[in-house]
Design an enzyme around this catalytic site. Sequence first.
Site, PDB file in Angstrom:
ATOM      1  N   GLU A 201     -11.865   5.601 -12.044  1.00 40.86           N
ATOM      2  CA  GLU A 201     -10.623   4.872 -12.329  1.00 40.86           C
ATOM      3  C   GLU A 201     -10.055   5.548 -13.573  1.00 40.86           C
ATOM      4  O   GLU A 201     -10.538   5.327 -14.683  1.00 40.86           O
ATOM      5  CB  GLU A 201     -10.905   3.397 -12.616  1.00 40.86           C
ATOM      6  CG  GLU A 201     -11.602   2.643 -11.486  1.00 40.86           C
ATOM      7  CD  GLU A 201     -10.635   2.119 -10.414  1.00 40.86           C
ATOM      8  OE1 GLU A 201      -9.435   2.498 -10.441  1.00 40.86           O
ATOM      9  OE2 GLU A 201     -11.096   1.344  -9.556  1.00 40.86           O
TER      10      GLU A 201
ATOM     11  N   GLU B  90      -0.097   4.034  -7.608  1.00 36.39           N
ATOM     12  CA  GLU B  90      -1.454   4.585  -7.746  1.00 36.39           C
ATOM     13  C   GLU B  90      -1.638   5.786  -6.825  1.00 36.39           C
ATOM     14  O   GLU B  90      -2.211   6.805  -7.217  1.00 36.39           O
ATOM     15  CB  GLU B  90      -2.490   3.495  -7.423  1.00 36.39           C
ATOM     16  CG  GLU B  90      -3.933   3.974  -7.548  1.00 36.39           C
ATOM     17  CD  GLU B  90      -4.959   2.915  -7.170  1.00 36.39           C
ATOM     18  OE1 GLU B  90      -4.574   1.749  -6.931  1.00 36.39           O
ATOM     19  OE2 GLU B  90      -6.151   3.259  -7.104  1.00 36.39           O
TER      20      GLU B  90
ATOM     21  N   HIS C 296      -9.077   7.035  -8.333  1.00 33.83           N
ATOM     22  CA  HIS C 296      -8.237   5.830  -8.318  1.00 33.83           C
ATOM     23  C   HIS C 296      -7.661   5.559  -9.697  1.00 33.83           C
ATOM     24  O   HIS C 296      -8.041   6.192 -10.690  1.00 33.83           O
ATOM     25  CB  HIS C 296      -9.069   4.602  -7.899  1.00 33.83           C
ATOM     26  CG  HIS C 296      -9.399   4.577  -6.445  1.00 33.83           C
ATOM     27  ND1 HIS C 296      -8.794   3.746  -5.555  1.00 33.83           N
ATOM     28  CD2 HIS C 296     -10.277   5.326  -5.726  1.00 33.83           C
ATOM     29  CE1 HIS C 296      -9.274   3.955  -4.337  1.00 33.83           C
ATOM     30  NE2 HIS C 296     -10.182   4.910  -4.413  1.00 33.83           N
TER      31      HIS C 296
ATOM     32  N   HIS D 179      -5.970   5.661  -1.689  1.00 32.49           N
ATOM     33  CA  HIS D 179      -4.767   5.092  -1.050  1.00 32.49           C
ATOM     34  C   HIS D 179      -3.923   6.204  -0.407  1.00 32.49           C
ATOM     35  O   HIS D 179      -4.431   7.270  -0.116  1.00 32.49           O
ATOM     36  CB  HIS D 179      -3.981   4.240  -2.053  1.00 32.49           C
ATOM     37  CG  HIS D 179      -4.891   3.299  -2.790  1.00 32.49           C
ATOM     38  ND1 HIS D 179      -5.331   2.113  -2.242  1.00 32.49           N
ATOM     39  CD2 HIS D 179      -5.507   3.401  -4.004  1.00 32.49           C
ATOM     40  CE1 HIS D 179      -6.157   1.524  -3.108  1.00 32.49           C
ATOM     41  NE2 HIS D 179      -6.289   2.289  -4.175  1.00 32.49           N
TER      42      HIS D 179
HETATM   43 ZN   LIG Z   1      -7.419   2.153  -5.940  1.00 27.06          ZN
END
Ligand SMILES: [Zn+2]
Length: 519
Positions: free
Chosen positions: A478, A352, A414, A337
């Site tokens: 993640e 995030e 992420h 992002h």
């Molecule tokens: Zn993400």
Amino acid sequence: MRKIVLCFVLAMFMLSWSGVQAATTSVSGAKPAADLPRIASAQTAGEPSAGRLAELSQVRWANHIDAATGITTMRLVMDVSSPVTASSTVVDGSTPRLVLTIKGMLPGKSVTDLTFDGKVAKKVAFDASGQDTKVVIDLPQLLEDTDYKVSTLPSDAEAQRPFRVVVDIKQPAPPKTAPAVPALKKTGTKSNSRTIELSQVRWANHKDAVTGTNSLRLVMDVSAPVKASSVIVSTPTPRLVLTVKGTTPGKAVKNLTFDGKIVEKIAFDVSGQDTEVVFDLPHMLEDADYKVSTLPSDAKAKRPFRVVVDIKQPEPLPDFSFTPGLKNKLIVLDPGHGGSDPGAVGPSQYYEKTATLAVAQNVKQLLEKAGAKVIMTRQDDRDVYGSNATDVDELKARTTVANNRKADVFVSIHANSFTDRAVGGTSTYYYQKTLYDSMLARSLQTSMIEAGGLQDRRANPANFYVIKRTRMPAALVELAFISNPQEEKLLRSPEFQQKMSQGIVRGLERFFEQAAKLN
Ligand SMILES: [Zn+2]
């Protein structure tokens, strides 16, 4: 991965507004659901099990015999831990099958295959297929579209019922071979007159004199104008599936086998009223790498109607061979992002995009200290492509950085998010396009769990753009669930950021060690 969350939320809305959603294209005039007996649902769906965001937790079934017609209907009810979408298709073959795909959901441990008496169904098997569950129902004979129905039901807190996917299958009508009955009207049915023959298949390789690009052209003769549609399938193996509507393959049409440079195999199957042409491919195709066209007949040149498929040879992935150690490795880090896209947002508004950048910057420092070269897809809070880019352009910009620089590995960073704030843990995703993708993901996952100590949600295969379209081993990590208040706090803290960064660096080191052994 914000998009996943949006999908769940969207599905939730759709369910709450529409109540029951028919997932088949043609909804039958079959028995309405209310005619069926109530099926006891003492158990509700459990917690999402370890390592999975969503689970097909339980399966129940019941038969119902209509008092008036004597027709048996089987109802299969699958409890799911969150709203899902399901699609279904009837597959003809030596065993006719109804194949149901439940998206973004894996079968739980307590879900086992079922065997039946064969009147309505013979067997139901539950398989994980990438991120989805495939429910394969073996049938005694081919089903008409009106003989089954797939629906999804919202959860019902009062009745303690979870989200459900429901399949109703009617017992097939006895074969229509009543002898000596004035069946003349029936013999010339539409299905016969509608069938167009796919009579002949030819193919040729072509090498473009200018670009040197090889391509394969497949020409299929058909006895009348037809429509064709195509879709690229990435799992379990890359395939191009072409549907030539309202045709059946002629007797002269045989499956083809190739050298595998462009296509490995072409199979012609009957699928309901259509011909399904399945191309097994050596790699995933880009949309621009193939073309399907239909050509009119040409009386002068004595050419029939034709369906033509052109497939370009993809540039092969280079051969990889790795040495141990981080020194001189070229590593692309992709902080997820950024800029106009905050990614997921935590309960106390932590973004995030902020966590992913902080960790990527730490990882960069540590890797450089160890002698590696690092390229970041972004160094600060910005969009990589531009603020008005489409999602695909934005992601493609990130993979292009790695592809153009011919990086050794690509790591996208992420934070996860889920509607249930209690869910937490660390996971890693890969798309096995080289020998090394899952090895990279497993190494990163192991080291991040050692370093961060969160719940181990494992390395899982997935279809995400950035890990699929990079032309080198790639993984998407993640770090934690930003939707979980405790983990949001961790993601914010420089100590946890540093721990996870060290985990990623150790994971990369581990990866190169192991990969070097494969040389
Ligand atoms: Zn993400």
